[in-house]
Design a protein around this motif. Sequence first.
Motif, PDB file in Angstrom:
ATOM      1  N   LEU A 123      18.530  -6.326 123.273  1.00  0.00           N
ATOM      2  CA  LEU A 123      18.653  -5.200 124.213  1.00  0.00           C
ATOM      3  C   LEU A 123      18.253  -3.897 123.529  1.00  0.00           C
ATOM      4  CD1 LEU A 123      19.747  -3.957 126.942  1.00  0.00           C
ATOM      5  CD2 LEU A 123      21.899  -3.637 125.738  1.00  0.00           C
ATOM      6  N   SER A 158      14.535  -3.737 122.985  1.00  0.00           N
ATOM      7  CA  SER A 158      13.647  -3.550 124.134  1.00  0.00           C
ATOM      8  C   SER A 158      13.879  -2.219 124.841  1.00  0.00           C
ATOM      9  CB  SER A 158      13.818  -4.708 125.122  1.00  0.00           C
ATOM     10  OG  SER A 158      15.105  -4.685 125.686  1.00  0.00           O
ATOM     11  N   VAL A 159      14.982  -1.554 124.583  1.00  0.00           N
ATOM     12  CA  VAL A 159      15.280  -0.303 125.306  1.00  0.00           C
ATOM     13  C   VAL A 159      15.395   0.889 124.344  1.00  0.00           C
ATOM     14  CG1 VAL A 159      16.854   0.866 126.864  1.00  0.00           C
ATOM     15  CG2 VAL A 159      16.436  -1.585 127.132  1.00  0.00           C
ATOM     16  N   PHE A 160      16.415   0.861 123.496  1.00  0.00           N
ATOM     17  CA  PHE A 160      16.696   2.049 122.685  1.00  0.00           C
ATOM     18  C   PHE A 160      15.663   2.255 121.571  1.00  0.00           C
ATOM     19  CE2 PHE A 160      20.692   0.845 124.659  1.00  0.00           C
ATOM     20  CZ  PHE A 160      21.030   2.040 125.262  1.00  0.00           C
ATOM     21  N   ASN A 205      12.667   2.246 121.878  1.00  0.00           N
ATOM     22  CA  ASN A 205      11.508   2.991 122.399  1.00  0.00           C
ATOM     23  C   ASN A 205      11.623   4.495 122.202  1.00  0.00           C
ATOM     24  OD1 ASN A 205      10.355   0.605 123.306  1.00  0.00           O
ATOM     25  ND2 ASN A 205      11.402   0.725 125.279  1.00  0.00           N
ATOM     26  N   ILE A 206      12.797   4.965 121.821  1.00  0.00           N
ATOM     27  CA  ILE A 206      12.983   6.411 121.664  1.00  0.00           C
ATOM     28  C   ILE A 206      12.112   6.914 120.514  1.00  0.00           C
ATOM     29  CG2 ILE A 206      14.675   8.177 120.999  1.00  0.00           C
ATOM     30  CD1 ILE A 206      16.744   6.615 122.614  1.00  0.00           C
ATOM     31  N   LYS A 207      11.277   7.904 120.806  1.00  0.00           N
ATOM     32  CA  LYS A 207      10.361   8.432 119.790  1.00  0.00           C
ATOM     33  C   LYS A 207      11.044   9.487 118.917  1.00  0.00           C
ATOM     34  CE  LYS A 207       7.155   9.225 122.958  1.00  0.00           C
ATOM     35  NZ  LYS A 207       7.490   8.321 124.091  1.00  0.00           N
ATOM     36  N   ASN A 208      11.922  10.304 119.537  1.00  0.00           N
ATOM     37  CA  ASN A 208      12.652  11.325 118.774  1.00  0.00           C
ATOM     38  C   ASN A 208      13.872  10.660 118.143  1.00  0.00           C
ATOM     39  OD1 ASN A 208      11.164  13.885 119.630  1.00  0.00           O
ATOM     40  ND2 ASN A 208      11.647  12.934 121.604  1.00  0.00           N
ATOM     41  N   ASN A 209      13.636   9.878 117.080  1.00  0.00           N
ATOM     42  CA  ASN A 209      14.685   8.980 116.579  1.00  0.00           C
ATOM     43  C   ASN A 209      15.088   9.237 115.132  1.00  0.00           C
ATOM     44  OD1 ASN A 209      12.495   8.057 115.198  1.00  0.00           O
ATOM     45  ND2 ASN A 209      12.622   5.939 115.890  1.00  0.00           N
ATOM     46  N   GLY A 260      17.405   7.077 110.215  1.00  0.00           N
ATOM     47  CA  GLY A 260      17.551   7.367 111.639  1.00  0.00           C
ATOM     48  C   GLY A 260      17.843   6.131 112.460  1.00  0.00           C
ATOM     49  N   LEU A 261      17.623   6.258 113.770  1.00  0.00           N
ATOM     50  CA  LEU A 261      17.929   5.191 114.720  1.00  0.00           C
ATOM     51  C   LEU A 261      17.157   3.918 114.410  1.00  0.00           C
ATOM     52  CD1 LEU A 261      19.445   4.621 117.437  1.00  0.00           C
ATOM     53  CD2 LEU A 261      17.354   5.309 118.607  1.00  0.00           C
ATOM     54  N   HIS A 292      25.028  -8.898 126.101  1.00  0.00           N
ATOM     55  CA  HIS A 292      24.230  -7.796 125.550  1.00  0.00           C
ATOM     56  C   HIS A 292      25.090  -6.779 124.803  1.00  0.00           C
ATOM     57  CE1 HIS A 292      20.918  -8.770 128.584  1.00  0.00           C
ATOM     58  NE2 HIS A 292      20.314  -8.768 127.414  1.00  0.00           N
TER      59      HIS A 292
END
Lengths: 333, 333
Positions: B18, B21-23, B25-29, B35-36, B8
């Motif tokens: 990875l 499925s995880v990072f 999901n950040i809404k403030n991106n 951006g992210l 990973h």
Amino acid sequence: MDKVSLIHGAGGEMMQSLIGSVFANIKNNNAGGVGLEALDDGAAIPFGDKYIVLTTDSHVIKPIFFPGGDIGRLSISGTVNDLAMMGARPVALTNGVIIPEGFSMDDLKKIVESVDEALGEVGAALVTGDTKVLPKEALDSILINTAGIGIADTPIRDSGLNPGDVIIVTGTIGDHGISIISHREGFKFGTELRSDCAPIWNTVKAALDVGGVTAMKDPTRGGVANVLNEMASKSHVKIVIEEEALPIRQDVKAAADMLGIDPMEVANEGKAVIGVRADKADETLAAIKNTKYGKDAVIIGTVTEGKGVIMKTKIGGQRFIEPPLGDPVPRVC
Amino acid sequence: MDKVSLIHGAGGEMMQSLIGSVFANIKNNNAGGVGLEALDDGAAIPFGDKYIVLTTDSHVIKPIFFPGGDIGRLSISGTVNDLAMMGARPVALTNGVIIPEGFSMDDLKKIVESVDEALGEVGAALVTGDTKVLPKEALDSILINTAGIGIADTPIRDSGLNPGDVIIVTGTIGDHGISIISHREGFKFGTELRSDCAPIWNTVKAALDVGGVTAMKDPTRGGVANVLNEMASKSHVKIVIEEEALPIRQDVKAAADMLGIDPMEVANEGKAVIGVRADKADETLAAIKNTKYGKDAVIIGTVTEGKGVIMKTKIGGQRFIEPPLGDPVPRVC
């Protein structure tokens, strides 16, 4: 000293000595404005008629979930607060996450949710990141490095105190450090102690908007004792604190006494020590108290000519507050 | 999958999964601009008529001193190069250093000297930092996180390729990954293999100044194979590579064969894969070759309509170049 020891990372005098003997040798240390040589909460680089403030912090706290927060909330709060201490509105943050092999995917998701929630509180964004995974024999717990940029009209320094200024602390002292140590040791004190871990830009902005702030610093590793000494030393002034005014929760005091630790010497993660012009002190205090994370703010002392930090005790005496060698326990932030 | 595994963190498809499925999901991106959500080499935030580019990387390489560099040089090169890939002049960098207790003070000084030297090569500055020390049972080797900001007129993206563009690689492929693995395994191949670890802003600037660059990415974890696939996928084009054109050192090829590793799938730390408009290709190549870190630059392929990455082999066939699951070995950067 030929080896790095734990106390070198504990935020006190010994860390200053490590930084002084190693990192201070870097010649490429300034991009205009406030650079590495200032050892402030961040750097400030002039850009147009504003300043870009840049800061970074690594978070190595253990346990990673604790009463009042987790390493995700901490990583955002730490960087938002460092930006805020330089007078900068937090804009864009990064996360460099180093994960031990076998780490729970659910825990990672919880941490990332906390990151997002803390960002939302101050209107900042996580804009880029990096993920590394290490073998479990190489690393025992997740680490998060956060960097961030903010925009300031004029950077606030930790060296800006003047005689006559008033010192405000934005809330109770020692909550984070004492709660982490108590939690780690399994101590119970009736009420559960909680970390104060929070991104306090809105509280700091309320103070800045009044227009009398002369200096700021957040009392993380080494606590309020360390920060007061750094501010006094860098500003070439003396700070006189009233022991009676120090806002320390009763349960924090009780736990600290039992642990033999001074709450003034442990990390806070949602507080600022702010120097304010005397004529703006009451208005600034009122503005701070009107914010979510500033309700317990108080004036704790004043600035005079001289050097060092003096505390007037409750029984009418006075004593020096020395900078601690370091935070008394490792991995508190 | 409920646990994080080494793959990973290895820069390939599993890492994308990875992150997805995880990072993701950040809404403030996003703070405006890139951006992210773009998962590019960094973020770009509009500021006045320019962009502030922000990027971060954690460096976990082992061994920390290796032929051609050390973790200090690597930490600066990695961040300078990520800024450069976004078309940004590197301005100000941070170092978050996490040190195991007992680490040699002399080694730390050497690392910091390398940091300073790499900064000097590109006129950037280390403006702020953070130091943590962990118990030796918690961490086996020093880690450095670097973040940095740069200024770009217009950010260059990894998604900007157009059919008809030409693909340039700025030098030989696989040097870093193959040399680190060989060094770690104690292999000797007559000549000592050396990492290409270098801050290549001056090389990238020479390319940018010609005015035909459409996309860039640095082939670190996952190597050139991964980067070509990401660029093709994000740009919605097909890339066709000529095997015969690929610049791979003879000793790197020999070592790679012996190790059973494809040099196209391992990290480079001083190279860029650059997409250029065909009418500017020769001029851009000449400009790159005229710089210290661009002497071995070559055109390796072209961009067409379609999808995926195809390699025309020396014997006249062709095969897909797939994105690797990840870099074949851990802790290579």
